[in-house]
Design a protein around this motif. Sequence first.
Motif, short mmCIF file in Angstrom:
data_model
loop_
_atom_site.label_atom_id
_atom_site.label_comp_id
_atom_site.label_asym_id
_atom_site.label_seq_id
_atom_site.Cartn_x
_atom_site.Cartn_y
_atom_site.Cartn_z
N LEU A 146 74.70 0.86 57.87
CA LEU A 146 73.66 1.89 57.94
C LEU A 146 72.48 1.51 57.06
O LEU A 146 71.31 1.70 57.44
N ALA A 147 72.78 0.96 55.86
CA ALA A 147 71.71 0.53 54.96
C ALA A 147 70.87 -0.56 55.60
O ALA A 147 69.64 -0.57 55.48
N PHE A 148 71.54 -1.49 56.30
CA PHE A 148 70.80 -2.58 56.96
C PHE A 148 69.93 -2.04 58.09
O PHE A 148 68.76 -2.43 58.24
N ILE A 149 70.49 -1.12 58.90
CA ILE A 149 69.76 -0.59 60.05
C ILE A 149 68.53 0.21 59.61
O ILE A 149 67.47 0.14 60.25
N THR A 150 68.65 0.95 58.51
CA THR A 150 67.54 1.79 58.05
C THR A 150 66.55 1.05 57.17
O THR A 150 65.45 1.56 56.92
N THR A 151 66.91 -0.15 56.72
CA THR A 151 66.03 -0.90 55.82
C THR A 151 64.64 -1.14 56.40
O THR A 151 63.63 -0.88 55.72
N PRO A 152 64.50 -1.63 57.64
CA PRO A 152 63.15 -1.87 58.16
C PRO A 152 62.28 -0.61 58.19
O PRO A 152 61.09 -0.67 57.87
N ALA A 153 62.88 0.53 58.56
CA ALA A 153 62.12 1.78 58.65
C ALA A 153 61.61 2.22 57.28
O ALA A 153 60.43 2.55 57.11
N PHE A 154 62.50 2.21 56.26
CA PHE A 154 62.08 2.62 54.93
C PHE A 154 61.15 1.58 54.29
O PHE A 154 60.28 1.92 53.49
N ALA A 155 61.34 0.32 54.64
CA ALA A 155 60.41 -0.71 54.16
C ALA A 155 59.00 -0.43 54.68
O ALA A 155 58.01 -0.52 53.93
N TYR A 156 58.91 -0.07 55.96
CA TYR A 156 57.60 0.25 56.54
C TYR A 156 57.00 1.51 55.91
O TYR A 156 55.79 1.56 55.64
N LEU A 157 57.84 2.52 55.63
CA LEU A 157 57.35 3.73 54.97
C LEU A 157 56.79 3.41 53.59
O LEU A 157 55.72 3.91 53.21
N ASN A 158 57.52 2.59 52.82
CA ASN A 158 57.04 2.22 51.49
C ASN A 158 55.72 1.46 51.58
O ASN A 158 54.81 1.67 50.76
N TYR A 159 55.61 0.58 52.57
CA TYR A 159 54.36 -0.16 52.76
C TYR A 159 53.20 0.79 53.09
O TYR A 159 52.10 0.66 52.55
N ARG A 160 53.46 1.75 53.98
CA ARG A 160 52.41 2.72 54.34
C ARG A 160 51.97 3.55 53.14
O ARG A 160 50.78 3.86 52.98
N LEU A 161 52.92 3.93 52.31
CA LEU A 161 52.58 4.72 51.12
C LEU A 161 51.63 3.95 50.21
O LEU A 161 50.67 4.52 49.68
N ILE A 162 51.89 2.67 50.01
CA ILE A 162 51.05 1.85 49.15
C ILE A 162 49.66 1.70 49.76
O ILE A 162 48.64 1.77 49.06
N ILE A 163 49.57 1.50 51.07
CA ILE A 163 48.28 1.36 51.73
C ILE A 163 47.47 2.65 51.60
O ILE A 163 46.27 2.63 51.29
N LYS A 164 48.13 3.79 51.83
CA LYS A 164 47.42 5.08 51.79
C LYS A 164 47.03 5.50 50.38
O LYS A 164 46.11 6.30 50.20
N ALA A 165 47.74 4.98 49.37
CA ALA A 165 47.47 5.39 47.98
C ALA A 165 46.17 4.80 47.44
O ALA A 165 45.66 5.28 46.42
N ASN A 166 45.65 3.74 48.09
CA ASN A 166 44.40 3.10 47.63
C ASN A 166 44.45 2.75 46.15
O ASN A 166 43.59 3.14 45.35
N LEU A 167 45.48 2.01 45.76
CA LEU A 167 45.67 1.65 44.36
C LEU A 167 44.67 0.58 43.94
O LEU A 167 44.16 -0.19 44.76
N THR A 168 44.39 0.53 42.64
CA THR A 168 43.43 -0.43 42.10
C THR A 168 44.06 -1.25 40.99
O THR A 168 45.14 -0.95 40.50
N GLY A 169 43.35 -2.30 40.58
CA GLY A 169 43.78 -3.13 39.46
C GLY A 169 45.07 -3.87 39.75
O GLY A 169 45.30 -4.36 40.86
N ALA A 170 45.95 -3.94 38.73
CA ALA A 170 47.20 -4.68 38.85
C ALA A 170 48.15 -4.07 39.87
O ALA A 170 49.06 -4.75 40.35
N LEU A 171 47.94 -2.79 40.20
CA LEU A 171 48.83 -2.11 41.13
C LEU A 171 48.41 -2.27 42.59
O LEU A 171 49.15 -1.92 43.49
N ALA A 172 47.22 -2.78 42.81
CA ALA A 172 46.70 -2.91 44.17
C ALA A 172 47.50 -3.93 44.97
O ALA A 172 48.09 -4.86 44.41
N LEU A 173 47.50 -3.76 46.28
CA LEU A 173 48.20 -4.68 47.17
C LEU A 173 47.25 -5.80 47.57
O LEU A 173 46.37 -5.62 48.41
N GLY A 174 47.39 -6.97 46.92
CA GLY A 174 46.51 -8.09 47.19
C GLY A 174 46.81 -8.76 48.52
O GLY A 174 47.81 -8.46 49.17
N PRO A 175 45.97 -9.70 48.93
CA PRO A 175 46.15 -10.39 50.22
C PRO A 175 47.50 -11.09 50.33
O PRO A 175 48.14 -11.05 51.39
#
Length: 424
Positions: free
Chosen positions: A368-397
Amino acid sequence: MENVATAGPVPRTAKVKDLINSFGPGIMMATASVGGSHLVASTKAGAIYGWQLAAIILLVNLFKYPFFRAAVQYTMGTGKSLIEGYSDMGRGYLWVYAILMTIATIVSIAALLMFSASLLSYFSPFELSMTANAGIILVICLAILFAGQYKALDTISKVIMLILVVATVTAAIVAFGNGAVAPAEFEPPTIWDMSAIGFIVIMMGWMPGPIEVSTLTSMWLKNQRKEQTVTDKSAMFDFNVGYIGTALLAVVFLALGALVLNGNGETLSNSGIGFSHQLVSMYAITIGEWSRYLIAVVAFLCIFGSTITVIDGYCRSLSEAHLLIVRKELGQTKYHNGCMAVCSAIAMVILLFFTAQLMTMLNFAMILAFITTPAFAYLNYRLIIKANLTGALALGPRMKALSWLGLIYLFGFLAVFIWWKWLI
């Protein structure tokens, strides 16, 4: 002339002390991870397939890195936990998280209590049943958590990880010096056989840990910030030490399995209890028979560390999800304590009446952890994109590119697993 006090350089001992104090959530994440994924999955990977899975272990750790790292970025950048982020994205996400987390919490606590109890019986002077030993361990864990909460857990995690790293690296060095035990003509099963997919999926699901562990890191970091000053730099350093150290330790455990157990003619036990005893024997064979009971204590401390951090972290996350669902004030200790008591009680019921089904439930939780990993990985990625973080916390290229590679890898492997499990 009056002596004028001037600010001199900070003593090196003070710098070291500050560095150690800055460690916290990252080390606890490592402690929570090593129990199932490292002691069991990594060692079995080496014992069954030799060195063949080393690259996959490193790859899955690399490709999951951005999504675990998101916990530090989001919490330091917004002051919120990842769970609050899921709630902000939509209550449906929060409900799915809460349901999956409830299953993972109860099954993980029960499994880790069973492993801890089996190792305790290895060196305990008292002959007690497994459930009695599990009950004793559970009472100790809850007493520590109810009394000391975060600070006690933080200290325990650091001590346990230090002992485990020293013992495991020492055993690996000795094993390398002794050479592999497998005869020259021995050939381990290939990972390219379709029958290997099931094992690889289970291993990857909990390597370095289930993706929901990122929410634990987020909660621990949020709690740490209430008790001490945490900078973006120190939080990221703590996470990197814990995560990278955990990944390297996984390879060390694989090396021990490959050098000591692979091809030695011994049949690996399918039960958690049997394999935990084989694990102790592996260390004793490598380091020397004199170390058997010492290693049993070290292995017990490792699983005990995973048990106490899982009880605290999983229940801390569950209680926050519950409070968000019912729209009550966050951070209420009574809900966290109540969640720990209820989930631990259900886990003990499973040990009392469903022990024979526990490994099946644990395998289900890993899949179950393996099956749900891609979905939660994508959610975490979306959260970082939407947060518009700056400095050392920003998501670089580079990190953005690694995130997309990780998503392609995780969703791709999920597609292969679905095809293998249900379509052929």
